[in-house]
Design a protein around this motif. Sequence first.
Motif, PDB file in Angstrom:
ATOM      1  N   ARG A   9       0.836  -1.205   0.000  1.00  0.00           N
ATOM      2  CA  ARG A   9       0.000   0.000   0.000  1.00  0.00           C
ATOM      3  C   ARG A   9       0.874   1.260   0.000  1.00  0.00           C
ATOM      4  N   GLU A  10       1.929   1.259   0.789  1.00  0.00           N
ATOM      5  CA  GLU A  10       2.831   2.425   0.842  1.00  0.00           C
ATOM      6  C   GLU A  10       3.514   2.654  -0.503  1.00  0.00           C
ATOM      7  N   ILE A  11       3.956   1.586  -1.132  1.00  0.00           N
ATOM      8  CA  ILE A  11       4.611   1.701  -2.444  1.00  0.00           C
ATOM      9  C   ILE A  11       3.632   2.241  -3.480  1.00  0.00           C
ATOM     10  N   VAL A  12       2.410   1.728  -3.447  1.00  0.00           N
ATOM     11  CA  VAL A  12       1.386   2.194  -4.392  1.00  0.00           C
ATOM     12  C   VAL A  12       1.103   3.677  -4.175  1.00  0.00           C
ATOM     13  N   GLU A  13       0.965   4.094  -2.934  1.00  0.00           N
ATOM     14  CA  GLU A  13       0.666   5.503  -2.663  1.00  0.00           C
ATOM     15  C   GLU A  13       1.821   6.420  -3.089  1.00  0.00           C
ATOM     16  N   LYS A  14       3.052   5.956  -2.925  1.00  0.00           N
ATOM     17  CA  LYS A  14       4.198   6.736  -3.410  1.00  0.00           C
ATOM     18  C   LYS A  14       4.162   6.835  -4.931  1.00  0.00           C
ATOM     19  N   ALA A  15       3.775   5.755  -5.593  1.00  0.00           N
ATOM     20  CA  ALA A  15       3.662   5.768  -7.056  1.00  0.00           C
ATOM     21  C   ALA A  15       2.550   6.721  -7.490  1.00  0.00           C
ATOM     22  N   VAL A  16       1.450   6.761  -6.746  1.00  0.00           N
ATOM     23  CA  VAL A  16       0.351   7.698  -7.043  1.00  0.00           C
ATOM     24  C   VAL A  16       0.862   9.132  -6.959  1.00  0.00           C
ATOM     25  N   GLU A  17       1.571   9.445  -5.882  1.00  0.00           N
ATOM     26  CA  GLU A  17       2.115  10.794  -5.705  1.00  0.00           C
ATOM     27  C   GLU A  17       3.080  11.156  -6.830  1.00  0.00           C
ATOM     28  N   LYS A  18       3.958  10.230  -7.172  1.00  0.00           N
ATOM     29  CA  LYS A  18       4.933  10.465  -8.245  1.00  0.00           C
ATOM     30  C   LYS A  18       4.219  10.638  -9.584  1.00  0.00           C
ATOM     31  N   GLY A  19       3.199   9.824  -9.829  1.00  0.00           N
ATOM     32  CA  GLY A  19       2.423   9.957 -11.059  1.00  0.00           C
ATOM     33  C   GLY A  19       1.768  11.320 -11.160  1.00  0.00           C
ATOM     34  N   PHE A  20       1.234  11.804 -10.040  1.00  0.00           N
ATOM     35  CA  PHE A  20       0.599  13.125 -10.026  1.00  0.00           C
ATOM     36  C   PHE A  20       1.627  14.228 -10.281  1.00  0.00           C
ATOM     37  N   GLU A  21       2.810  14.076  -9.712  1.00  0.00           N
ATOM     38  CA  GLU A  21       3.886  15.045  -9.982  1.00  0.00           C
ATOM     39  C   GLU A  21       4.208  15.086 -11.475  1.00  0.00           C
ATOM     40  N   HIS A  22       4.361  13.912 -12.076  1.00  0.00           N
ATOM     41  CA  HIS A  22       4.633  13.854 -13.516  1.00  0.00           C
ATOM     42  C   HIS A  22       3.488  14.480 -14.313  1.00  0.00           C
ATOM     43  N   TYR A  23       2.254  14.166 -13.937  1.00  0.00           N
ATOM     44  CA  TYR A  23       1.100  14.712 -14.651  1.00  0.00           C
ATOM     45  C   TYR A  23       1.107  16.239 -14.587  1.00  0.00           C
ATOM     46  N   ASN A  24       1.350  16.789 -13.413  1.00  0.00           N
ATOM     47  CA  ASN A  24       1.351  18.249 -13.251  1.00  0.00           C
ATOM     48  C   ASN A  24       2.476  18.933 -14.014  1.00  0.00           C
ATOM     49  N   LYS A  25       3.519  18.196 -14.335  1.00  0.00           N
ATOM     50  CA  LYS A  25       4.628  18.734 -15.127  1.00  0.00           C
ATOM     51  C   LYS A  25       4.433  18.445 -16.620  1.00  0.00           C
ATOM     52  N   SER A  26       3.255  17.925 -16.972  1.00  0.00           N
ATOM     53  CA  SER A  26       2.942  17.525 -18.356  1.00  0.00           C
ATOM     54  C   SER A  26       3.860  16.410 -18.852  1.00  0.00           C
ATOM     55  N   GLU A  27       4.362  15.620 -17.928  1.00  0.00           N
ATOM     56  CA  GLU A  27       5.180  14.447 -18.264  1.00  0.00           C
ATOM     57  C   GLU A  27       4.243  13.245 -18.301  1.00  0.00           C
ATOM     58  N   TYR A  28       3.392  13.242 -19.330  1.00  0.00           N
ATOM     59  CA  TYR A  28       2.295  12.275 -19.386  1.00  0.00           C
ATOM     60  C   TYR A  28       2.768  10.835 -19.568  1.00  0.00           C
ATOM     61  N   GLU A  29       3.828  10.629 -20.320  1.00  0.00           N
ATOM     62  CA  GLU A  29       4.309   9.255 -20.526  1.00  0.00           C
ATOM     63  C   GLU A  29       4.781   8.628 -19.219  1.00  0.00           C
ATOM     64  N   GLN A  30       5.499   9.400 -18.410  1.00  0.00           N
ATOM     65  CA  GLN A  30       5.980   8.888 -17.128  1.00  0.00           C
ATOM     66  C   GLN A  30       4.795   8.616 -16.187  1.00  0.00           C
ATOM     67  N   ALA A  31       3.831   9.543 -16.165  1.00  0.00           N
ATOM     68  CA  ALA A  31       2.649   9.357 -15.329  1.00  0.00           C
ATOM     69  C   ALA A  31       1.862   8.136 -15.792  1.00  0.00           C
ATOM     70  N   GLU A  32       1.701   7.997 -17.092  1.00  0.00           N
ATOM     71  CA  GLU A  32       0.973   6.860 -17.653  1.00  0.00           C
ATOM     72  C   GLU A  32       1.613   5.534 -17.233  1.00  0.00           C
ATOM     73  N   MET A  33       2.930   5.473 -17.299  1.00  0.00           N
ATOM     74  CA  MET A  33       3.644   4.255 -16.924  1.00  0.00           C
ATOM     75  C   MET A  33       3.382   3.896 -15.454  1.00  0.00           C
ATOM     76  N   LEU A  34       3.445   4.887 -14.580  1.00  0.00           N
ATOM     77  CA  LEU A  34       3.212   4.627 -13.153  1.00  0.00           C
ATOM     78  C   LEU A  34       1.773   4.184 -12.892  1.00  0.00           C
ATOM     79  N   TYR A  35       0.808   4.844 -13.527  1.00  0.00           N
ATOM     80  CA  TYR A  35      -0.587   4.467 -13.298  1.00  0.00           C
ATOM     81  C   TYR A  35      -0.874   3.060 -13.815  1.00  0.00           C
ATOM     82  N   LYS A  36      -0.238   2.669 -14.918  1.00  0.00           N
ATOM     83  CA  LYS A  36      -0.395   1.296 -15.419  1.00  0.00           C
ATOM     84  C   LYS A  36       0.186   0.294 -14.432  1.00  0.00           C
ATOM     85  N   GLN A  37       1.320   0.637 -13.841  1.00  0.00           N
ATOM     86  CA  GLN A  37       1.931  -0.258 -12.852  1.00  0.00           C
ATOM     87  C   GLN A  37       1.038  -0.400 -11.620  1.00  0.00           C
ATOM     88  N   ILE A  38       0.436   0.696 -11.208  1.00  0.00           N
ATOM     89  CA  ILE A  38      -0.473   0.653 -10.061  1.00  0.00           C
ATOM     90  C   ILE A  38      -1.652  -0.272 -10.358  1.00  0.00           C
TER      91      ILE A  38
END
Length: 135
Positions: A9-38
Amino acid sequence: MAMTTEEIREIVEKAVEKGFEHYNKSEYEQAEMLYKQILCVDEDHIYALQMLGLIESRKPEMYEGAIKKLKRAEELDPNNADIHNNIALAYSWSYNKDSSLTELHYKKAIELNPKAIHFYSNFGLYLKTIGKTEE
């Protein structure tokens, strides 16, 4: 040694936070990869479903699958205003001639969270885009 549910659960939540950071920076490919892993760990993770759906909805070849993800998130949490806003955004990007679904979800988002100023802004911009300025 196997990981505990809490460690996962902790790892998933860290991935969620990181994905949101990427999304807010318009780094959609990185965010997409993390959300798929989740979603590989938790196929019904509401936030990952809606964010991946939002990202994929910008790609015409992935639009149908994106809407399915967003609608799945809505099934899991029908009173989540952010999900309705994101569904409306996805519909608005589709350039669909039928604007009723877009408007329905913007109105639902606003009804559920009338203090979220960005919902009004998104809805207003959408209405302006389609030439409906009287609302």
